[in-house]
Design an enzyme around this catalytic site. Structure first.
Site, PDB file in Angstrom:
ATOM      1  N   GLN A 101      41.282  45.391  45.967  1.00 29.60           N
ATOM      2  CA  GLN A 101      41.692  46.770  46.401  1.00 29.60           C
ATOM      3  C   GLN A 101      42.221  46.743  47.905  1.00 29.60           C
ATOM      4  OE1 GLN A 101      37.344  47.920  46.492  1.00 29.60           O
ATOM      5  NE2 GLN A 101      37.692  48.571  48.604  1.00 29.60           N
ATOM      6  N   CYS A 107      38.078  51.603  45.784  1.00 31.27           N
ATOM      7  CA  CYS A 107      37.149  50.972  44.732  1.00 31.27           C
ATOM      8  C   CYS A 107      37.188  51.965  43.523  1.00 31.27           C
ATOM      9  CB  CYS A 107      35.960  50.500  45.312  1.00 31.27           C
ATOM     10  SG  CYS A 107      34.958  51.798  46.101  1.00 31.27           S
ATOM     11  N   HIS A 247      30.355  52.973  46.973  1.00 28.59           N
ATOM     12  CA  HIS A 247      31.183  52.147  46.395  1.00 28.59           C
ATOM     13  C   HIS A 247      31.062  52.067  44.913  1.00 28.59           C
ATOM     14  CE1 HIS A 247      33.530  48.421  46.060  1.00 28.59           C
ATOM     15  NE2 HIS A 247      32.674  47.464  45.511  1.00 28.59           N
TER      16      HIS A 247
END
Length: 299
Positions: A101, A107, A247
């Site tokens: 990324q 993400c 995340h």
């Protein structure tokens, strides 16, 4: 004088070099101390070791907190037996290579494409890398925030209502937020419905991964995860609530090691991080909130 770190492609001037060296030394002490202790996972220095956790968090994790609790579970369990262990990477050509990324908190887009790529491959036998950049640039109306964060479930909804997602090749990744240049005629992947797994129900996640396909999930990354190397990750630093997740990743399987159940998870920090870009994390205890908001698409 410019000093370069060739392995990780970094350049510093003299002043920054000494600052970074200090941070690197602090991180090295932490890694060494952890590895001398009795833990279920080991740490190692990596491409993030010249950063403080604050810098790392700002660059690679969500800066906008995501409210997982908005998603209502609609997963219908198979009620059948599921395997003791499964790894979709070994079942066929169902998982794309680990991507990176870069310095963008995107993400959630990699978790989304990873899951959709696998679901389509399992259904059709064709594995095609899909566009994260389209989600970064175009999915804002579904409560996603480009490089600042988003949720796979909301990204699947965008793909469903937008009627399509282009391929990585046709809409390549830049790691920056840009104008939306989606071309409907080039749409290559479609979503019929979004399946949200009941919040905090890790058994439903096992059922889904064991009997259907990989599953997107979010969890809270804390400073001890940054230097993960191998083994089953567990943490006492992180929380188990939806409001702390920062995340998103992809569960591609699960298993047991010496009686410790774990998830096999695909990350988006490139193949040099962790176990060739993957990590194992404790399963069955909602470690770091990983069961807070998991989802997958139907195609």
């Amino acid at each position: 004088i410019t000093l370069s770190n060739v392995q990780h492609n970094k350049m510093y001037d003299m002043k920054e070099y000494y600052e970074r060296l200090q941070i690197f030394s602090d991180n090295k002490r932490r890694v060494d101390k952890h590895n001398e202790g009795n833990h279920s996972f080991t740490m190692r220095l990596n491409q993030f070791s010249d950063m403080t956790f604050g810098e790392f968090r700002k660059t690679f994790l969500w800066s906008e907190p995501q409210n997982c609790s908005a998603t209502r579970g609609n997963f219908l369990s198979s009620n059948g037996p599921h395997p003791d262990s499964i790894d979709w990477r070994k079942k066929g050509n169902y998982v794309t290579p680990v991507k990176n990324q870069g310095g963008c908190g995107s993400c959630w887009t990699f978790s989304t494409t990873g899951c959709l790529e696998s679901v389509i491959a399992i259904k059709t036998g064709k594995l095609v890398p899909l566009s994260e950049q389209q989600l970064v640039d175009c999915a804002q109306n579904f409560n996603n925030h480009g490089c600042k964060g988003g949720l796979p479930s909301q990204a699947f909804e965008y793909i469903m209502y937008n009627k399509g997602l282009m391929t990585e090749e046709d809409y390549p990744y830049t790691a920056f937020e840009g104008d939306c240049v989606y071309k409907p005629k080039q749409a290559a992947a479609f979503v019929k419905d979004v399946v949200n797994i009941t919040a905090y129900n890790e058994m439903e996640m096992v059922d889904a991964v064991g009997t259907r396909n990989p599953v997107s999930f979010a969890f809270e990354v804390t400073s001890d995860f940054m230097h993960y190397s191998k083994g089953v990750y567990t943490s006492t630093e992180c929380h188990k609530t939806t409001d702390k997740v920062n995340h998103a990743v992809l569960a591609v399987g699960y298993g047991n090691e010496n009686g410790s159940p774990y998830w096999i998870v695909k990350n988006s920090w490139g193949p040099t991080w962790g176990i060739d870009g993957y990590f194992l994390i404790e399963r069955g205890s909602n470690m770091c909130g990983l069961a807070a908001c998991s989802s997958f698409p139907e195609v």
